[in-house]
Every structure is written in structure tokens, then in C-alpha cells.
Design a protein around this motif. Structure first.
Motif, PDB file in Angstrom:
ATOM      1  N   PRO A  89     -36.609 -49.299  10.894  1.00 50.64           N
ATOM      2  CA  PRO A  89     -36.120 -48.160  11.677  1.00 50.64           C
ATOM      3  C   PRO A  89     -35.888 -46.948  10.772  1.00 50.64           C
ATOM      4  CG  PRO A  89     -34.859 -50.152  12.158  1.00 50.64           C
ATOM      5  CD  PRO A  89     -35.702 -50.453  10.965  1.00 50.64           C
ATOM      6  N   THR A  90     -35.962 -45.768  11.364  1.00 49.10           N
ATOM      7  CA  THR A  90     -35.749 -44.521  10.624  1.00 49.10           C
ATOM      8  C   THR A  90     -34.518 -43.804  11.170  1.00 49.10           C
ATOM      9  OG1 THR A  90     -38.109 -44.257  10.170  1.00 49.10           O
ATOM     10  CG2 THR A  90     -36.750 -42.283  10.014  1.00 49.10           C
ATOM     11  N   VAL A  91     -33.657 -43.364  10.265  1.00 49.07           N
ATOM     12  CA  VAL A  91     -32.409 -42.688  10.630  1.00 49.07           C
ATOM     13  C   VAL A  91     -32.412 -41.288  10.030  1.00 49.07           C
ATOM     14  CG1 VAL A  91     -29.891 -42.766  10.537  1.00 49.07           C
ATOM     15  CG2 VAL A  91     -31.203 -44.905  10.665  1.00 49.07           C
ATOM     16  N   LEU A  92     -32.159 -40.289  10.863  1.00 50.45           N
ATOM     17  CA  LEU A  92     -32.007 -38.909  10.393  1.00 50.45           C
ATOM     18  C   LEU A  92     -30.528 -38.621  10.186  1.00 50.45           C
ATOM     19  CD1 LEU A  92     -33.094 -35.986   9.885  1.00 50.45           C
ATOM     20  CD2 LEU A  92     -32.759 -35.588  12.327  1.00 50.45           C
ATOM     21  N   LEU A  93     -30.163 -38.171   8.975  1.00 51.63           N
ATOM     22  CA  LEU A  93     -28.787 -37.804   8.655  1.00 51.63           C
ATOM     23  C   LEU A  93     -28.654 -36.294   8.687  1.00 51.63           C
ATOM     24  CD1 LEU A  93     -28.152 -40.200   5.628  1.00 51.63           C
ATOM     25  CD2 LEU A  93     -27.701 -40.625   8.057  1.00 51.63           C
ATOM     26  N   TYR A  94     -27.737 -35.792   9.518  1.00 52.33           N
ATOM     27  CA  TYR A  94     -27.524 -34.340   9.648  1.00 52.33           C
ATOM     28  C   TYR A  94     -26.139 -33.965   9.141  1.00 52.33           C
ATOM     29  CZ  TYR A  94     -26.356 -29.804  11.604  1.00 52.33           C
ATOM     30  OH  TYR A  94     -25.931 -28.495  11.737  1.00 52.33           O
ATOM     31  N   ALA A  95     -26.084 -32.809   8.481  1.00 52.10           N
ATOM     32  CA  ALA A  95     -24.824 -32.126   8.169  1.00 52.10           C
ATOM     33  C   ALA A  95     -25.189 -30.663   7.958  1.00 52.10           C
ATOM     34  CB  ALA A  95     -24.145 -32.722   6.938  1.00 52.10           C
ATOM     35  N   HIS A  96     -24.222 -29.818   7.653  1.00 54.07           N
ATOM     36  CA  HIS A  96     -24.547 -28.427   7.304  1.00 54.07           C
ATOM     37  C   HIS A  96     -23.774 -28.031   6.054  1.00 54.07           C
ATOM     38  CE1 HIS A  96     -20.773 -26.609   8.954  1.00 54.07           C
ATOM     39  NE2 HIS A  96     -20.875 -27.552   9.881  1.00 54.07           N
ATOM     40  N   HIS A  97     -24.408 -27.181   5.247  1.00 49.43           N
ATOM     41  CA  HIS A  97     -23.779 -26.824   3.972  1.00 49.43           C
ATOM     42  C   HIS A  97     -23.110 -25.455   4.000  1.00 49.43           C
ATOM     43  CE1 HIS A  97     -26.927 -24.004   2.313  1.00 49.43           C
ATOM     44  NE2 HIS A  97     -27.709 -24.676   3.133  1.00 49.43           N
ATOM     45  N   ASP A  98     -23.265 -24.700   5.089  1.00 44.06           N
ATOM     46  CA  ASP A  98     -22.570 -23.419   5.165  1.00 44.06           C
ATOM     47  C   ASP A  98     -21.158 -23.617   5.710  1.00 44.06           C
ATOM     48  OD1 ASP A  98     -23.554 -24.008   7.794  1.00 44.06           O
ATOM     49  OD2 ASP A  98     -23.333 -21.903   8.344  1.00 44.06           O
ATOM     50  N   VAL A  99     -20.274 -22.670   5.382  1.00 42.53           N
ATOM     51  CA  VAL A  99     -18.867 -22.782   5.779  1.00 42.53           C
ATOM     52  C   VAL A  99     -18.412 -21.485   6.438  1.00 42.53           C
ATOM     53  CG1 VAL A  99     -18.392 -24.378   3.889  1.00 42.53           C
ATOM     54  CG2 VAL A  99     -17.920 -21.941   3.576  1.00 42.53           C
ATOM     55  N   ILE A 137     -19.963 -37.866   3.127  1.00 39.04           N
ATOM     56  CA  ILE A 137     -20.166 -39.145   3.817  1.00 39.04           C
ATOM     57  C   ILE A 137     -21.590 -39.642   3.600  1.00 39.04           C
ATOM     58  CG2 ILE A 137     -20.357 -40.223   6.089  1.00 39.04           C
ATOM     59  CD1 ILE A 137     -17.983 -38.471   6.967  1.00 39.04           C
ATOM     60  N   HIS A 138     -22.572 -38.759   3.812  1.00 33.80           N
ATOM     61  CA  HIS A 138     -23.964 -39.172   3.631  1.00 33.80           C
ATOM     62  C   HIS A 138     -24.229 -39.607   2.186  1.00 33.80           C
ATOM     63  CE1 HIS A 138     -24.682 -37.949   7.632  1.00 33.80           C
ATOM     64  NE2 HIS A 138     -24.992 -36.693   7.427  1.00 33.80           N
ATOM     65  N   SER A 139     -23.752 -38.814   1.237  1.00 34.25           N
ATOM     66  CA  SER A 139     -23.962 -39.139  -0.178  1.00 34.25           C
ATOM     67  C   SER A 139     -23.309 -40.466  -0.534  1.00 34.25           C
ATOM     68  CB  SER A 139     -23.404 -38.011  -1.057  1.00 34.25           C
ATOM     69  OG  SER A 139     -23.406 -38.375  -2.420  1.00 34.25           O
ATOM     70  N   GLY A 140     -22.067 -40.641  -0.105  1.00 35.54           N
ATOM     71  CA  GLY A 140     -21.341 -41.861  -0.435  1.00 35.54           C
ATOM     72  C   GLY A 140     -21.942 -43.095   0.205  1.00 35.54           C
ATOM     73  N   ALA A 141     -22.401 -42.975   1.451  1.00 36.62           N
ATOM     74  CA  ALA A 141     -22.990 -44.122   2.148  1.00 36.62           C
ATOM     75  C   ALA A 141     -24.298 -44.545   1.492  1.00 36.62           C
ATOM     76  CB  ALA A 141     -23.204 -43.788   3.616  1.00 36.62           C
ATOM     77  N   LEU A 142     -25.146 -43.563   1.147  1.00 38.61           N
ATOM     78  CA  LEU A 142     -26.417 -43.888   0.490  1.00 38.61           C
ATOM     79  C   LEU A 142     -26.169 -44.524  -0.874  1.00 38.61           C
ATOM     80  CD1 LEU A 142     -28.510 -40.709   1.397  1.00 38.61           C
ATOM     81  CD2 LEU A 142     -28.808 -43.029   2.306  1.00 38.61           C
ATOM     82  N   HIS A 143     -25.173 -44.014  -1.610  1.00 40.96           N
ATOM     83  CA  HIS A 143     -24.849 -44.565  -2.925  1.00 40.96           C
ATOM     84  C   HIS A 143     -24.356 -46.011  -2.798  1.00 40.96           C
ATOM     85  CE1 HIS A 143     -23.848 -43.904  -7.229  1.00 40.96           C
ATOM     86  NE2 HIS A 143     -22.981 -44.877  -6.992  1.00 40.96           N
ATOM     87  N   ALA A 144     -23.518 -46.252  -1.790  1.00 40.32           N
ATOM     88  CA  ALA A 144     -22.964 -47.597  -1.612  1.00 40.32           C
ATOM     89  C   ALA A 144     -24.068 -48.609  -1.294  1.00 40.32           C
ATOM     90  CB  ALA A 144     -21.915 -47.586  -0.501  1.00 40.32           C
ATOM     91  N   ALA A 446     -17.882 -46.685   6.831  1.00 38.58           N
ATOM     92  CA  ALA A 446     -18.378 -46.851   8.199  1.00 38.58           C
ATOM     93  C   ALA A 446     -19.853 -46.479   8.301  1.00 38.58           C
ATOM     94  CB  ALA A 446     -17.551 -46.008   9.163  1.00 38.58           C
ATOM     95  N   GLU A 447     -20.250 -45.355   7.672  1.00 37.11           N
ATOM     96  CA  GLU A 447     -21.660 -44.976   7.759  1.00 37.11           C
ATOM     97  C   GLU A 447     -22.544 -45.960   7.006  1.00 37.11           C
ATOM     98  OE1 GLU A 447     -23.073 -40.870   8.055  1.00 37.11           O
ATOM     99  OE2 GLU A 447     -24.153 -41.216   6.176  1.00 37.11           O
ATOM    100  N   ALA A 448     -22.076 -46.442   5.863  1.00 39.20           N
ATOM    101  CA  ALA A 448     -22.855 -47.454   5.136  1.00 39.20           C
ATOM    102  C   ALA A 448     -23.036 -48.708   6.005  1.00 39.20           C
ATOM    103  CB  ALA A 448     -22.160 -47.810   3.821  1.00 39.20           C
ATOM    104  N   LEU A 449     -21.996 -49.095   6.715  1.00 37.10           N
ATOM    105  CA  LEU A 449     -22.088 -50.255   7.604  1.00 37.10           C
ATOM    106  C   LEU A 449     -23.022 -49.985   8.778  1.00 37.10           C
ATOM    107  CD1 LEU A 449     -18.329 -51.340   7.625  1.00 37.10           C
ATOM    108  CD2 LEU A 449     -20.245 -52.716   6.776  1.00 37.10           C
ATOM    109  N   ILE A 450     -22.963 -48.766   9.318  1.00 37.04           N
ATOM    110  CA  ILE A 450     -23.871 -48.411  10.413  1.00 37.04           C
ATOM    111  C   ILE A 450     -25.321 -48.536   9.958  1.00 37.04           C
ATOM    112  CG2 ILE A 450     -24.698 -46.522  11.893  1.00 37.04           C
ATOM    113  CD1 ILE A 450     -21.800 -45.472  11.944  1.00 37.04           C
ATOM    114  N   LEU A 451     -25.646 -47.956   8.802  1.00 40.36           N
ATOM    115  CA  LEU A 451     -27.006 -48.021   8.295  1.00 40.36           C
ATOM    116  C   LEU A 451     -27.428 -49.463   8.039  1.00 40.36           C
ATOM    117  CD1 LEU A 451     -26.960 -44.993   5.813  1.00 40.36           C
ATOM    118  CD2 LEU A 451     -27.987 -45.078   8.087  1.00 40.36           C
ATOM    119  N   SER A 452     -26.509 -50.255   7.549  1.00 37.82           N
ATOM    120  CA  SER A 452     -26.797 -51.663   7.301  1.00 37.82           C
ATOM    121  C   SER A 452     -27.081 -52.417   8.599  1.00 37.82           C
ATOM    122  CB  SER A 452     -25.640 -52.316   6.536  1.00 37.82           C
ATOM    123  OG  SER A 452     -25.930 -53.650   6.206  1.00 37.82           O
ATOM    124  N   LYS A 453     -26.270 -52.152   9.628  1.00 41.97           N
ATOM    125  CA  LYS A 453     -26.454 -52.824  10.923  1.00 41.97           C
ATOM    126  C   LYS A 453     -27.748 -52.352  11.595  1.00 41.97           C
ATOM    127  CE  LYS A 453     -21.493 -53.416  11.702  1.00 41.97           C
ATOM    128  NZ  LYS A 453     -21.441 -54.882  11.815  1.00 41.97           N
TER     129      LYS A 453
END
Length: 456
Positions: A89-99, A137-144, A446-453
């Protein structure tokens, strides 16, 4: 590939924790305010920083400048992927870097662009939660997950979300193959509280109309004609109040009123709502049924503009016409064009005392509702419960996030999960924005677990 257990992932998140905090702190220091110029060098530097953070996790991230609908240069976006198995399966991870901007730094207790940890367990700084927390969150989940990542990952980190995403749709349509996925995780929302996790289950749509009420061809003296002729401001007020019953519920035929998507695990607290909105003590909240349904899934109308003569300098005339603008929030599953037409027809049919009523339809925005029964949602709810140690209390949003329904429109087969790092104390868009660090750690797990599941 064997699924990694939650205890092992929790340990990996803990070992990586200082790196995550450092990444978030460096991101805050970049001052990525898109309002100061989405094409400016500071936004490009922000995009390049985020791309490098993702490359360190095996994503072939690159910075691409978008184009606005008129062809002019747009925001600096980050796209990339990490493909582990073409059959997975393919998962798209979204966030934004502007504040968001900081209009007055004096309103802050700390320097808004210096990450500051306090004894309350929160990290303060502009973008700490919205949406530096999503990037973390995305960085930490991918690293884990590391080499145990069992899904293909695509990323899109936007550079103009706080500016309304003018180039969002053209960019996606131009790079459609880089967004095609089975599941989309949008890490730009938040939890019920720092201790209780949530999926965002719905977003209301919106529509606007301008209404003109006319009673005379020109103003006349109130002493000479007042009585049988009501002024246009009064008639406009009557028209507005005709939309409501005695409880303050909308009675416009054709408007959909839904219950919270996926059921209501927990209602909102009236005392907290009153405090957050600074409601005057004697005011009785309008509407019936749960507060959650009134705020998330039922329609509401607000008068956001009214043209009338100012009190200062007023004199004794009967106003010949009045003009006002209505903003209507729409139930998540109703088409905005349908709701707008229902509102237009109601206003024209209920002209008080036969006054002339004209209505000009304005812009529409589509709502969105999660599919509570889809497999990705079940996986996400299980993952949140494992990471936080309590069952999630899913919640809707009364406002709109236009790009989410647009993503769903362009990729109708993708399952969308809306998560995020915020909580009620985050003060996103306001002074003293912050993120709860223990909650961020749980969100990463939680995101690492989601990707794993999802790899199943």
C-alpha cells in the motif's frame, strides 16, 4: 515483513526524541511566515530544511516551486517518496511548512521564533504546533520504523497553507502521479486534549451570499412617513430572524443537519465553550441536541457584514435599502451549491411586508466527512489507543480546510485520515503558540503504528 510491536516502536521513539525536538526547534527559528512572501528566500530556506530532514529518513525529497493559476510563481513545496515494495500500500503524508505571522511580538511571553521549553511540558514558538508539529510527527514516525517500514510513502509538505493555498490544485493536478495513494494522512489538526487522542471526522462546508433589502426608491423623513413604512434595516433584521425558530435552530428548508460522523464518543463542555468564546453570562446557547452536532455537523449562518448609516452623524430618515452578507457553514455531506440555492430561495420567499429582496450568490466551499467504517480508520483508532493508553474521542471541526475535500475529489479512492499535533491549549494562530511535548511523542508513536498496521 514482520509487524513491529508497539513496545519496540515506543523505545525507538524515545531514543530519537532529542533529534525530533531539535528539528522542531530549528524549524521554529526559520520564521517561515508565508504572509511575508510565499516566493521569498526565507520560504525557500524553510522548504530546503524540511526536505533535508525527510531525506535523512530515506525519502527522496526535493523542493519544487508551484505555479499560481495565473501562471505566476507560487509557493516552495516539498515532494518525494520512499518506495519499499511496488505491491505494498502507498501512504501520502501531508503537512505544511509555512506559519502564521506574529503581528505583535510583545503579546508573547517568549521570543516567538526561539523554541522555548517550559516546566508545563510545552514547547513555545510560532509554528510549534501548526504545523511544525505535523512535520515532526512524520519525521519521527519514519525514523522509528526505519528499515521496518512496510508501506510505500509519498510526502507533500505545502508552503502556503496559511495563505489559502492558491496554487494547491494546479500543483496537484500537474504532479498527480506523485500524490496517488491508498491512504492520505493529513497531520494538520489535533486531539481532544493533550491526553485524549482524536481523529478529525468531519469539516463543514461553507457558502456566502450578499442580500439587499429595498423598501423605497430613496430615503424619506421618518417624521413624515414613519409608521406604515418600516426602514430597510428593520426589514433586513426581520428577514434574518425569519431563518430561526424560538430555540435558535435554522428552519431553512433544504439544509441538511447531520449527527457527528462516526458517532459521538464525548460531547463538548458548555462551560469551556463559554469561557473560550467569552460568552456573556446571561446568553442562552442557541440550537438543540449536542453541542458537538451544533458546532460540527449542523448548518449555521452568521451575518459577517452589514451596510448601515453609522450612529455618529445619524439623522431622522427612513433608510431606503440595506445590504448584508451571510456566511453559512454547511453540514459535511451537503453540496454547497445545493445549500446556497436553498438559502437564496428562502430569503426571496420570505421578504417581510413585500419588500424587494435580491440575493447575490458568492463563493462555495465543500465540506468533508471521514468514512468511519473504512479499514484505515479502524487501524488509526487502534493505533491512537495503543499510543495514548486511552480510547480516542473523535471530533469534527466547525470550520473548513478546503484542500482536504479537494484531495478527496481528485483522489476519490484514497482513504483520508486527519490527525495532528494540536490540543486546546496550543494557541495556533495566536500569541504564545505551543505544543505539548509528551503528547507529540505519543502522536509520533501513533503514526508509526498506523503505518505499521496499514502494511497489512
Amino acid at each position: 515483513m514482520a509487524q513491529v510491536g508497539s513496545d519496540e516502536l515506543r523505545s525507538r521513539v524515545e531514543q530519537d526524541w532529542q533529534r525530533v525536538v531539535d528539528v522542531l526547534s530549528k524549524k521554529i527559528a526559520l520564521g517561515s511566515v508565508s504572509a511575508l512572501g510565499i516566493t521569498a528566500d526565507h520560504m525557500k530556506r524553510s522548504a530546503e530544511f524540511v526536505a533535508e530532514v525527510l531525506r535523512e529518513e530515506g525519502v527522496d525529497a526535493r523542493v519544487v516551486q508551484s505555479r499560481n493559476p495565473d501562471g505566476t510563481p507560487g509557493a516552495w513545496e516539498i515532494v518525494g517518496s520512499r518506495i519499499v515494495d511496488p505491491q505494498a500500500p502507498t501512504v501520502l503524508l501531508y503537512a505544511h511548512h509555512d506559519v502564521q505571522p506574529v503581528p505583535d511580538p510583545k503579546e508573547w511571553d517568549t521570543d516567538p521564533f526561539v523554541a522555548t521549553a517550559k516546566d508545563d511540558g510545552r514547547l513555545y514558538g510560532r509554528g510549534a504546533a501548526d504545523d511544525g508539529g505535523g512535520i515532526a510527527i512524520h519525521s519521527g514516525a519514519l525514523h522509528a520504523l526505519g528499515d521496518d517500514l512496510g508501506v510505500n510513502v509519498k510526502v507533500f509538505i505545502e508552503g502556503e497553507e496559511e495563505m489559502g493555498s492558491p496554487s494547491f490544485i494546479p500543483f496537484i493536478e500537474e504532479h498527480a502521479s506523485e500524490f496517488e495513494s491508498d491512504v492520505i494522512i493529513v497531520a494538520d489538526s489535533g486531539n481532544w486534549s493533550a491526553e485524549i487522542p482524536s481523529l478529525t471526522t468531519s469539516l463543514r462546508g461553507n457558502t456566502c451570499v450578499d442580500v439587499t433589502v429595498r423598501v423605497l426608491g430613496h430615503p424619506v423623513h421618518s417624521g413624515q412617513f414613519g409608521g406604515p413604512i418600516l426602514d430597510a434595516n428593520t426589514l433586513a433584521s426581520m428577514l434574518i430572524t425569519s431563518m430561526y425558530d424560538k430555540d435558535g435552530s435554522l428552519v431553512v428548508p433544504g439544509l441538511l443537519a447531520e449527527e457527528p460522523i462516526g458517532g459521538l464518543q464525548r460531547d463538548l463542555d458548555e462551560e469551556s465553550l463559554r469561557a473560550d468564546a467569552a460568552v456573556v453570562p446571561g446568553y442562552r446557547l442557541a440550537g438543540t441536541d449536542s453541542l458537538a452536532s451544533r458546532l460540527w455537523t449542523k448548518p449555521s449562518v452568521t451575518v459577517i457584514g452589514f451596510d448601515a448609516h453609522p450612529v455618529d452623524g445619524s439623522f431622522n430618515v427612513i433608510a431606503d435599502s440595506a445590504r448584508f452578507r451571510l456566511s453559512m457553514r454547511i453540514s459535511p455531506n451537503q453540496k454547497p451549491e445545493e445549500a446556497q440555492q436553498a438559502l437564496v430561495e428562502f430569503l426571496k420567499a420570505n421578504a417581510p411586508f413585500g419588500a424587494e429582496v435580491s440575493v447575490e450568490p458568492l463563493e462555495n466551499g465543500k465540506g468533508w466527512a471521514m468514512d468511519p467504517d473504512c479499514a484505515a480508520v479502524k487501524d488509526a483508532e487502534e493505533a491512537l489507543a495503543e499510543a495514548f493508553g486511552v480510547s480516542p474521542a473523535n471530533k469534527g471541526e466547525g470550520g473548513s480546510i478546503p484542500f482536504i475535500p479537494e484531495l478527496q475529489r481528485i483522489f476519490p479512492d484514497a482513504q483520508v485520515l486527519v490527525t495532528g499535533p494540536e490540543d486546546p491549549k496550543a494557541n495556533a494562530h495566536s500569541p504564545n503558540e505551543s505544543i505539548d511535548l509528551p503528547s507529540l511523542k505519543k502522536n509520533i508513536l501513533a503514526e508509526a503504528l498506523i503505518l505499521s498496521k496499514l502494511a497489512k
